[in-house]
Design a protein around this motif. Structure first.
Motif, short mmCIF file in Angstrom:
data_model
loop_
_atom_site.label_atom_id
_atom_site.label_comp_id
_atom_site.label_asym_id
_atom_site.label_seq_id
_atom_site.Cartn_x
_atom_site.Cartn_y
_atom_site.Cartn_z
N LEU A 50 0.83 -1.21 0.00
CA LEU A 50 0.00 0.00 0.00
C LEU A 50 0.86 1.25 0.00
O LEU A 50 0.64 2.18 -0.79
CB LEU A 50 -0.92 -0.01 1.22
CG LEU A 50 -1.71 1.29 1.48
CD1 LEU A 50 -2.89 1.38 0.54
CD2 LEU A 50 -2.17 1.36 2.92
N ARG A 51 1.87 1.29 0.87
CA ARG A 51 2.71 2.48 0.97
C ARG A 51 3.51 2.70 -0.32
O ARG A 51 3.68 3.84 -0.75
CB ARG A 51 3.64 2.37 2.18
CG ARG A 51 2.90 2.50 3.52
CD ARG A 51 3.87 2.62 4.68
NE ARG A 51 4.52 1.34 4.97
CZ ARG A 51 4.05 0.45 5.83
NH1 ARG A 51 2.92 0.69 6.49
NH2 ARG A 51 4.70 -0.68 6.05
N ARG A 52 3.97 1.62 -0.94
CA ARG A 52 4.68 1.77 -2.22
C ARG A 52 3.75 2.33 -3.30
O ARG A 52 4.14 3.20 -4.09
CB ARG A 52 5.26 0.43 -2.67
CG ARG A 52 6.49 -0.01 -1.92
CD ARG A 52 7.23 -1.11 -2.65
NE ARG A 52 6.43 -2.32 -2.79
CZ ARG A 52 6.39 -3.29 -1.88
NH1 ARG A 52 7.11 -3.19 -0.76
NH2 ARG A 52 5.65 -4.36 -2.07
N VAL A 57 1.28 8.63 -5.68
CA VAL A 57 0.24 9.65 -5.55
C VAL A 57 0.78 10.92 -4.90
O VAL A 57 0.44 12.04 -5.28
CB VAL A 57 -0.96 9.10 -4.74
CG1 VAL A 57 -2.04 10.16 -4.59
CG2 VAL A 57 -1.51 7.85 -5.40
N GLY A 58 1.64 10.75 -3.90
CA GLY A 58 2.19 11.89 -3.18
C GLY A 58 2.54 11.50 -1.76
O GLY A 58 2.48 10.32 -1.39
N GLN A 59 2.88 12.47 -0.96
CA GLN A 59 3.22 12.23 0.44
C GLN A 59 1.97 12.42 1.30
O GLN A 59 1.46 13.53 1.43
CB GLN A 59 4.33 13.20 0.89
CG GLN A 59 5.64 13.00 0.14
CD GLN A 59 6.24 11.62 0.39
OE1 GLN A 59 6.18 11.09 1.50
NE2 GLN A 59 6.82 11.04 -0.66
N PHE A 60 1.50 11.31 1.86
CA PHE A 60 0.30 11.37 2.69
C PHE A 60 0.53 10.56 3.96
O PHE A 60 1.39 9.68 4.02
CB PHE A 60 -0.91 10.79 1.94
CG PHE A 60 -1.33 11.61 0.75
CD1 PHE A 60 -2.21 12.66 0.89
CD2 PHE A 60 -0.81 11.34 -0.51
CE1 PHE A 60 -2.59 13.42 -0.20
CE2 PHE A 60 -1.18 12.08 -1.60
CZ PHE A 60 -2.07 13.13 -1.46
N GLY A 61 -0.26 10.86 4.94
CA GLY A 61 -0.23 10.09 6.18
C GLY A 61 0.64 10.72 7.24
O GLY A 61 1.67 11.34 6.95
N ILE A 76 -6.11 10.29 -5.07
CA ILE A 76 -6.13 9.11 -5.93
C ILE A 76 -7.09 9.33 -7.09
O ILE A 76 -6.81 8.96 -8.24
CB ILE A 76 -6.55 7.86 -5.12
CG1 ILE A 76 -5.47 7.53 -4.08
CG2 ILE A 76 -6.78 6.68 -6.05
CD1 ILE A 76 -5.84 6.36 -3.18
N ARG A 77 -8.21 9.96 -6.81
CA ARG A 77 -9.21 10.25 -7.86
C ARG A 77 -8.58 11.10 -8.97
O ARG A 77 -8.83 10.87 -10.15
CB ARG A 77 -10.40 10.98 -7.24
CG ARG A 77 -11.55 11.24 -8.20
CD ARG A 77 -12.66 12.00 -7.49
NE ARG A 77 -13.79 12.25 -8.36
CZ ARG A 77 -14.82 11.44 -8.51
NH1 ARG A 77 -14.85 10.31 -7.84
NH2 ARG A 77 -15.81 11.73 -9.33
N GLU A 78 -7.76 12.05 -8.58
CA GLU A 78 -7.12 12.91 -9.57
C GLU A 78 -6.11 12.13 -10.42
O GLU A 78 -6.05 12.29 -11.64
CB GLU A 78 -6.41 14.08 -8.88
CG GLU A 78 -5.76 15.06 -9.85
CD GLU A 78 -5.12 16.23 -9.14
OE1 GLU A 78 -4.43 17.02 -9.82
OE2 GLU A 78 -5.30 16.37 -7.91
N VAL A 79 -5.34 11.27 -9.77
CA VAL A 79 -4.36 10.46 -10.50
C VAL A 79 -5.07 9.53 -11.49
O VAL A 79 -4.61 9.33 -12.62
CB VAL A 79 -3.50 9.62 -9.52
CG1 VAL A 79 -2.69 8.57 -10.27
CG2 VAL A 79 -2.57 10.53 -8.74
N LEU A 80 -6.20 8.99 -11.08
CA LEU A 80 -6.94 8.07 -11.94
C LEU A 80 -7.73 8.81 -13.02
O LEU A 80 -8.34 8.17 -13.88
CB LEU A 80 -7.90 7.22 -11.10
CG LEU A 80 -7.25 6.25 -10.10
CD1 LEU A 80 -8.32 5.55 -9.28
CD2 LEU A 80 -6.37 5.24 -10.81
N GLY A 81 -7.73 10.13 -12.95
CA GLY A 81 -8.44 10.90 -13.97
C GLY A 81 -9.93 10.90 -13.79
O GLY A 81 -10.69 10.89 -14.76
N ARG A 82 -10.38 10.93 -12.53
CA ARG A 82 -11.82 10.86 -12.27
C ARG A 82 -12.38 12.15 -11.68
O ARG A 82 -13.39 12.13 -10.98
CB ARG A 82 -12.12 9.69 -11.32
CG ARG A 82 -11.75 8.35 -11.90
CD ARG A 82 -12.10 7.24 -10.95
NE ARG A 82 -11.63 5.95 -11.44
CZ ARG A 82 -11.68 4.83 -10.74
NH1 ARG A 82 -12.19 4.85 -9.52
NH2 ARG A 82 -11.23 3.71 -11.23
#
Length: 215
Positions: A50-52, A57-61, A76-82
């Protein structure tokens, strides 16, 4: 964001979709934060995996606090183009095709089936499919006019390759293939196959047949 430009592996893209779905459910349940271990368990992967994946996506958590559910979901929605609903067409409005058209989960995942096509639309018109229905002859012009990039293919196996060729020539870049055949497409086109009979065959290998042998 283009997957090839971003350099994100195909399998990672698939898992990101799983994480997005899990995060959406957490949002519906009113949860604001989630730990990496809890999110990984919900998605059926290891926390290290999951972390990999999320590193794309970016630095989160935050250590000890986990991830902000809505913040990560939107990233994640932005990366997936949604960010906007992606238009999808369905080709082959038979029994399976009509069942898929009635499925209400596409929009939750960022997709909108905007039209269906069939070689004999007159036979389908009696059914309530909820989207405009056209003769397959209008497939090419509709794809070009509406800039459709995604298609669901539910035609008989003997017609699948010909229809896939038309889809690709018209500009479709992703095909969800329910036809029980392997499609030959250019490298730039992605095909995900859903063979229900094959999946059942794989499952049958693991079932306990002891009871059958005793009869």
């Amino acid at each position: 964001m283009d997957r090839e430009k971003a350099g994100i592996p195909k399998k990672t893209i698939y898992r990101l979709s799983l994480y997005h779905r899990c995060l959406f459910k957490l949002t519906e349940n009113g949860l604001e934060t989630v730990s990496s271990s809890a999110l990984a368990k919900a998605a059926g992967v290891k926390a290290s995996q999951l972390r990999r994946d999320l590193s794309h996506v970016g630095q989160f958590g935050t250590r000890g606090l986990g991830y902000q559910v809505e913040e990560l979901r939107m990233a994640i929605r932005e990366v997936l183009g949604r960010e906007h609903l992606q238009p999808v067409i369905l080709v082959g409005a038979g029994n399976l095709g009509c069942a898929l058209l009635r499925y209400g989960g596409f929009q939750k995942e960022g997709f909108e089936v905007i039209a269906a096509f069939d070689a004999v639309p007159e036979a389908v018109m009696k059914r309530d499919i909820g989207v405009p229905l056209f003769n397959s002859e209008k497939l090419d012009s509709f794809i070009v006019k509406n800039k459709v990039k995604l298609a669901i293919l539910c035609v008989p196996a003997e017609n699948a390759q010909e229809v896939a060729n038309d889809l690709v020539l018209s500009g479709v870049q992703g095909i969800l293939n329910f036809s029980p055949t392997v499609l030959q497409v250019p490298e730039k086109v992605t095909v995900n196959n859903v063979d229900l009979a094959l999946e059942l065959e794989n499952l049958s290998f693991f079932i306990d047949r002891d009871g059958e042998e005793e009869e």
